[in-house]
Design a protein around this motif. Structure first.
Motif, PDB file in Angstrom:
ATOM      1  N   ILE A   3       6.904   9.336 -22.091  1.00 54.25           N
ATOM      2  CA  ILE A   3       6.480   8.101 -22.693  1.00 54.25           C
ATOM      3  C   ILE A   3       5.531   7.274 -21.793  1.00 54.25           C
ATOM      4  O   ILE A   3       4.607   6.933 -22.093  1.00 54.25           O
ATOM      5  N   LEU A   4       5.950   6.968 -20.457  1.00 53.18           N
ATOM      6  CA  LEU A   4       5.177   5.950 -19.890  1.00 53.18           C
ATOM      7  C   LEU A   4       4.215   6.687 -18.880  1.00 53.18           C
ATOM      8  O   LEU A   4       3.586   6.007 -18.222  1.00 53.18           O
ATOM      9  N   GLY A   5       4.644   7.983 -18.639  1.00 52.64           N
ATOM     10  CA  GLY A   5       3.346   8.565 -17.511  1.00 52.64           C
ATOM     11  C   GLY A   5       3.880   8.596 -16.277  1.00 52.64           C
ATOM     12  O   GLY A   5       2.846   8.994 -15.360  1.00 52.64           O
ATOM     13  N   PHE A   6       4.850   8.245 -16.057  1.00 58.17           N
ATOM     14  CA  PHE A   6       5.293   7.828 -14.273  1.00 58.17           C
ATOM     15  C   PHE A   6       6.999   8.100 -14.183  1.00 58.17           C
ATOM     16  O   PHE A   6       7.608   8.038 -15.403  1.00 58.17           O
ATOM     17  N   ASP A   7       7.198   8.667 -13.253  1.00 53.77           N
ATOM     18  CA  ASP A   7       8.789   8.737 -12.844  1.00 53.77           C
ATOM     19  C   ASP A   7       9.312   7.649 -11.981  1.00 53.77           C
ATOM     20  O   ASP A   7       8.784   6.804 -11.568  1.00 53.77           O
ATOM     21  N   LYS A   8      10.399   7.882 -11.453  1.00 57.79           N
ATOM     22  CA  LYS A   8      11.093   6.803 -10.694  1.00 57.79           C
ATOM     23  C   LYS A   8      10.654   6.614  -9.341  1.00 57.79           C
ATOM     24  O   LYS A   8      10.361   5.553  -8.855  1.00 57.79           O
ATOM     25  N   LYS A   9       9.877   7.726  -8.792  1.00 57.79           N
ATOM     26  CA  LYS A   9       9.271   7.758  -7.385  1.00 57.79           C
ATOM     27  C   LYS A   9       8.146   6.705  -7.551  1.00 57.79           C
ATOM     28  O   LYS A   9       7.873   5.705  -6.642  1.00 57.79           O
ATOM     29  N   VAL A  10       7.213   6.835  -8.564  1.00 58.58           N
ATOM     30  CA  VAL A  10       6.022   6.127  -8.606  1.00 58.58           C
ATOM     31  C   VAL A  10       6.202   4.428  -8.921  1.00 58.58           C
ATOM     32  O   VAL A  10       5.870   3.819  -8.709  1.00 58.58           O
ATOM     33  N   PHE A  11       7.548   4.616 -10.064  1.00 61.01           N
ATOM     34  CA  PHE A  11       7.941   3.087 -10.387  1.00 61.01           C
ATOM     35  C   PHE A  11       8.453   2.463  -8.929  1.00 61.01           C
ATOM     36  O   PHE A  11       7.883   1.255  -8.691  1.00 61.01           O
ATOM     37  N   PHE A  12       9.198   2.777  -8.127  1.00 64.05           N
ATOM     38  CA  PHE A  12       9.526   2.165  -6.922  1.00 64.05           C
ATOM     39  C   PHE A  12       8.677   2.244  -5.860  1.00 64.05           C
ATOM     40  O   PHE A  12       8.873   1.176  -4.954  1.00 64.05           O
ATOM     41  N   ASN A  13       7.595   2.834  -5.637  1.00 65.62           N
ATOM     42  CA  ASN A  13       6.679   2.863  -4.546  1.00 65.62           C
ATOM     43  C   ASN A  13       5.133   2.539  -5.005  1.00 65.62           C
ATOM     44  O   ASN A  13       4.385   2.405  -4.095  1.00 65.62           O
ATOM     45  N   VAL A  14       4.953   2.481  -6.298  1.00 61.41           N
ATOM     46  CA  VAL A  14       3.732   2.194  -6.773  1.00 61.41           C
ATOM     47  C   VAL A  14       3.821   0.824  -7.576  1.00 61.41           C
ATOM     48  O   VAL A  14       2.947  -0.095  -7.415  1.00 61.41           O
ATOM     49  N   ILE A  15       4.522   1.088  -8.779  1.00 63.58           N
ATOM     50  CA  ILE A  15       4.452  -0.138  -9.663  1.00 63.58           C
ATOM     51  C   ILE A  15       5.128  -1.447  -9.126  1.00 63.58           C
ATOM     52  O   ILE A  15       4.898  -2.524  -9.194  1.00 63.58           O
ATOM     53  N   TYR A  16       6.216  -1.056  -8.660  1.00 60.92           N
ATOM     54  CA  TYR A  16       7.278  -2.265  -8.342  1.00 60.92           C
ATOM     55  C   TYR A  16       7.318  -2.388  -6.853  1.00 60.92           C
ATOM     56  O   TYR A  16       7.555  -1.630  -5.905  1.00 60.92           O
ATOM     57  N   ALA A  17       6.769  -3.622  -6.431  1.00 64.92           N
ATOM     58  CA  ALA A  17       6.753  -4.154  -5.042  1.00 64.92           C
ATOM     59  C   ALA A  17       7.914  -5.228  -4.709  1.00 64.92           C
ATOM     60  O   ALA A  17       7.592  -6.376  -5.093  1.00 64.92           O
ATOM     61  N   PRO A  18       8.886  -4.914  -4.217  1.00 63.10           N
ATOM     62  CA  PRO A  18       9.885  -5.741  -4.157  1.00 63.10           C
ATOM     63  C   PRO A  18       9.684  -6.664  -2.868  1.00 63.10           C
ATOM     64  O   PRO A  18       8.931  -6.513  -2.034  1.00 63.10           O
ATOM     65  N   GLN A  19      10.208  -7.976  -2.992  1.00 63.24           N
ATOM     66  CA  GLN A  19      10.308  -8.895  -2.158  1.00 63.24           C
ATOM     67  C   GLN A  19      10.347  -8.665  -0.819  1.00 63.24           C
ATOM     68  O   GLN A  19      11.499  -7.803  -0.271  1.00 63.24           O
ATOM     69  N   LYS A  20       9.661  -8.851   0.396  1.00 61.20           N
ATOM     70  CA  LYS A  20       9.680  -8.598   1.440  1.00 61.20           C
ATOM     71  C   LYS A  20      10.019  -7.271   2.030  1.00 61.20           C
ATOM     72  O   LYS A  20      10.345  -6.976   3.302  1.00 61.20           O
ATOM     73  N   GLU A  21       9.749  -6.184   1.209  1.00 60.40           N
ATOM     74  CA  GLU A  21       9.790  -4.807   1.530  1.00 60.40           C
ATOM     75  C   GLU A  21       8.552  -4.268   1.079  1.00 60.40           C
ATOM     76  O   GLU A  21       8.435  -3.068   1.998  1.00 60.40           O
ATOM     77  N   PHE A  22       7.653  -4.405   0.359  1.00 61.57           N
ATOM     78  CA  PHE A  22       6.535  -3.838   0.097  1.00 61.57           C
ATOM     79  C   PHE A  22       5.633  -3.596   1.128  1.00 61.57           C
ATOM     80  O   PHE A  22       4.626  -2.803   1.111  1.00 61.57           O
ATOM     81  N   VAL A  23       5.658  -4.554   2.227  1.00 57.67           N
ATOM     82  CA  VAL A  23       4.850  -4.312   3.417  1.00 57.67           C
ATOM     83  C   VAL A  23       5.150  -3.219   4.315  1.00 57.67           C
ATOM     84  O   VAL A  23       4.556  -2.414   5.025  1.00 57.67           O
ATOM     85  N   ASN A  24       6.579  -2.539   4.279  1.00 62.90           N
ATOM     86  CA  ASN A  24       6.975  -1.280   4.755  1.00 62.90           C
ATOM     87  C   ASN A  24       6.059  -0.227   4.488  1.00 62.90           C
ATOM     88  O   ASN A  24       5.836   0.882   5.431  1.00 62.90           O
ATOM     89  N   ILE A  25       5.159  -0.120   3.218  1.00 63.81           N
ATOM     90  CA  ILE A  25       4.446   1.019   2.681  1.00 63.81           C
ATOM     91  C   ILE A  25       3.303   1.210   3.807  1.00 63.81           C
ATOM     92  O   ILE A  25       2.655   2.353   3.909  1.00 63.81           O
ATOM     93  N   VAL A  26       2.706   0.150   4.346  1.00 67.65           N
ATOM     94  CA  VAL A  26       1.596   0.072   5.297  1.00 67.65           C
ATOM     95  C   VAL A  26       1.929   0.660   6.601  1.00 67.65           C
ATOM     96  O   VAL A  26       1.068   0.484   7.555  1.00 67.65           O
ATOM     97  N   ARG A  27       3.206   0.377   6.879  1.00 64.95           N
ATOM     98  CA  ARG A  27       3.601   0.713   8.331  1.00 64.95           C
ATOM     99  C   ARG A  27       3.740   2.174   8.761  1.00 64.95           C
ATOM    100  O   ARG A  27       3.948   2.472  10.010  1.00 64.95           O
TER     101      ARG A  27
END
Length: 698
Positions: A134-158
């Motif tokens: 239905i949505l066109g994405f899975d859990k991995k995409v949701f937690f690493n692309v769509i949803y940027a948690p507070q104080k944690e989403f900077v980890n992806i650039v490290r």
């Protein structure tokens, strides 16, 4: 796109709370610890039954002191535009599990139609697959692309190995790596099989040698079996001949025994005739011959008839006397009664009945006359009794004579019947004896004739006239036939055992031969396959090298595109760019930026001031969403926290512009900025009196 979120006893949201979302930029504002991030946690929970802070430990999501909680999320499918509702909840008990129901709104019927429910046997995996469709994405995409948690989403650039693994999976690079690994493992397996070709050829020669030896042994066994089968058939014919002869001799012996029985029966009949003749002689000595007995019986019968006639006459006369005596007795009784009544009247002067005067003389005269008659009648009775006694004596005498004659008559009849029966029995025995004698003679003649055809020895043939001699000859031939039959059966048994042993050996050899031939065919196929593998091995090695080049080139291009789009979004997010370009390290996936005046890019985590690492992380998220095709909605939790006021305004404006590329952006902030340009504002505050977070829509 998310349309509506309903919370019931979720975390700090006690009771029921409804939040409406709109297309474009949605600002979620409120003080620290008001419950803003809980909205994103609720969305991640209802979609995937987990949150970024608690993982799958969802019992802690129930409001303290409440028994259960429920989250309802309504969203529009980006591909079809259809409205869906997803409900998820659970009780506060640790042992309980979450329940869920996925529904679709039917515009024509104006009602929600259930698609999948845990109450109807639906499983979590099935729900995730359905949501992905239905949505066109899975859990991995949701937690690493769509949803940027507070104080944690900077980890992806490290960067780092985990970031690289996740991004490779999201960007499709891992698919090439997986394919390359599969090709590498295939090459390794093929090399092992090709190296085993020498061993296969050696085993093939060994199996072919076994095959030749087995076939030679099978040919030898086949010849031996054929010879034994010919001998077996010949012996079977001999056995059949001996069995037929044995059966014939057995039949003749049986007939001899029957003839002997008949002969014994004849002797028994002769003895019976002698015995019966003796019995007849004894009867004749006592009674005479049969004619004399018949005459005596006739005389007795005639005398018996005469006595019977006399006896009937006597009995008739006795009956007549008894009747006469009864009549006289009745008359005497009458006279005595009359005399008695006259005597009674003679003493009276008048008749007691009619009252007339009585003539006594007349009455006395009448009494005397009646008395005389009575006396005469008594004399008659006496005469009748005398005559009756005489007749009784005569009847007794006649009856004694009759009994004697009856006894004698019965005795004579019995004697006559006995004589007739004995004579009849003698006649029957003589007829039976004659018949049996003829049968014995005929049987002896037939047996002798049959034996003459069987017996080969002339010496035996000369003794066929006597039954005892015939029996001796038959017993001799019977024993001989039985011995021949037993010897033949023994030979047949030995041949049959030998054939069975050879057949069993042949079956075992054939089984071994089949296994050997199967192994030969298998090894030949393996050799052919290995030869094909040798040809394919070169192509696989070329394919592996090509995949290595493809992986590096694809990674380079994707990372270059991602770095370019990251730099683009960085320029949109800041008021004055301090960096000239962005590069992503292909080994660690760490984001590098080249500051103005520098010759080489530097890691963004080394920058301080103005929240540039946060800005680069947000830019990287937007670029990653673009690259992966996620255009529906994005969720950012406090991305303005570490930025200065100048960059904060630019960030909000950039996100507002980004909402034109993405259907919906949900942004959590507590700085109160962006209210003028946002499409929708949601205020969150904590009410201490109600002990609950509450939602206010501006």
């Amino acid at each position: 796109m998310i349309v509506k979120l309903i919370l019931e006893n979720f975390k700090r949201y006690r009771g029921k709370h409804e939040i409406i979302f709109k297309p474009g930029l949605n600002l979620i504002q409120g003080h620290n610890d008001a419950g803003k991030s809980s909205l994103f946690h609720a969305i991640s929970y209802v979609f995937f039954n987990q949150t970024p802070t608690l993982g799958t430990t969802t019992y802690a999501l129930v409001t303290h002191g409440e028994q259960s909680m429920r989250v309802v999320l309504e969203f529009i499918a980006p591909k079809t535009g259809e409205l869906y509702r997803l409900v998820r909840g659970r009780s506060s008990a640790r042992s309980s599990a979450s329940f869920f129901t996925l529904m679709k709104y039917d515009n024509r019927r104006r009602e929600w139609l259930p698609l999948l429910s845990s109450s109807r046997g639906g499983r979590e995996r099935e729900l995730r697959i359905k949501l992905s469709e239905i949505l066109g994405f899975d859990k991995k995409v949701f937690f690493n692309v769509i949803y940027a948690p507070q104080k944690e989403f900077v980890n992806i650039v490290r960067g780092g190995s985990e970031v690289k693994r996740i991004l490779d999976s999201i960007l499709g690079i891992s698919a090439i790596s997986t394919l390359k690994q599969c090709v590498h493992e295939t090459i390794r397996d093929v090399k092992v099989k090709v190296q085993g070709m020498i061993d296969i050829e050696s085993r093939l020669r060994e199996y072919e040698s076994f095959e030749r030896s087995f076939k030679e042994r099978l040919n030898t066994l086949a010849e031996s079996i054929m010879r034994d089968e010919v001998s077996y058939r010949q012996l079977m014919k001999q056995l059949k001949f001996h069995e037929e002869r044995h059966k014939l001799l057995e039949g003749l012996l049986s007939r001899v025994n029957k003839v002997k029985e008949l002969r014994n029966r004849v002797k028994q009949l002769e003895a019976a005739i002698e015995q019966i003749s003796g019995d007849i002689s004894k009867l004749c000595q006592k009674w005479g011959d049969v004619a004399s007995v018949r005459r005596m019986l006739l005389e007795c019968q005639n005398n018996l008839k005469a006595i019977e006639e006399d006896l009937r006459k006597v009995e008739k006369e006795i009956d007549s006397l008894r009747a006469r005596r009864e009549e006289v007795l009745k008359r005497i009784g009458y006279l005595e009664s009359t005399i008695k009544s006259r005597l009674q009247v003679s003493t009276k002067s008048r008749c007691p009945l009619c009252g007339q005067p009585i003539d006594r003389e007349l009455i006395e005269s009448e009494i005397r006359m009646l008395d005389r008659e009575r006396h005469q009648l008594k004399l008659t009775i006496e005469k009748l009794d005398v005559r009756a006694r005489s007749l009784e004596e005569k009847r007794t005498s006649l009856m004694e004579k009759r009994e004697k004659l009856l006894t004698k008559t019965r005795e004579l009849e019995m004697v006559l019947d006995q004589m007739d029966e004995l004579i009849k029995r003698i006649d029957e025995i003589k007829r039976e004896k004659s018949s049996l004698s003829n049968t014995v003679t005929s049987e002896v003649r037939d047996i002798a004739s049959a034996l003459a055809k069987i017996a080969d020895e002339q010496e035996l043939l000369s003794r066929l006239g006597d039954l005892d001699q015939i029996e001796v000859i038959l017993n001799s031939l019977y024993k001989k036939a039985w011995k021949l039959m037993a010897d033949t059966k023994s030979q047949l048994s030995a041949i049959r055992s030998r054939i069975e042993s050879m057949v069993k050996e042949r079956k075992e050899i054939m089984k071994q031969l089949e296994k050997v031939q199967a192994n030969i065919n298998r090894l030949r196929r393996e050799l052919q396959t290995i030869k094909k593998y040798e040809k394919a091995l070169e192509e696989l090695e070329r394919l592996e090298k090509g995949l290595e080049v493809l992986e590096e080139e694809f990674r380079r291009r994707v990372l270059t595109l991602l770095a370019e789009r990251t730099y683009y979004w960085y320029r949109q997010l800041v008021s004055e760019p301090l960096y000239t370009r962005v590069v992503i390290d292909p080994e660690t996936y760490e984001v590098l930026a080249q500051p103005i005046g520098f010759n080489e890019p530097q890691p963004v985590r080394s920058f301080s001031g103005g929240g540039h690492e946060t800005l680069f992380a947000l830019a990287f998220r937007l670029a990653l969403a673009e690259t992966t095709g996620v255009r529906d909605f994005l969720m950012f939790d406090e991305p303005t926290d570490a930025t200065d006021s100048r960059n904060r305004d630019s960030l909000i404006e950039a996100l507002h512009r980004a909402s034109h590329n993405f259907n919906q952006i949900l942004l959590i902030t507590h700085h109160g900025i962006g209210r003028e340009i946002s499409a929708h504002i949601i205020n969150i505050k904590y009410d201490r009196e109600r002990n609950s977070s509450i939602v206010e829509t501006a």
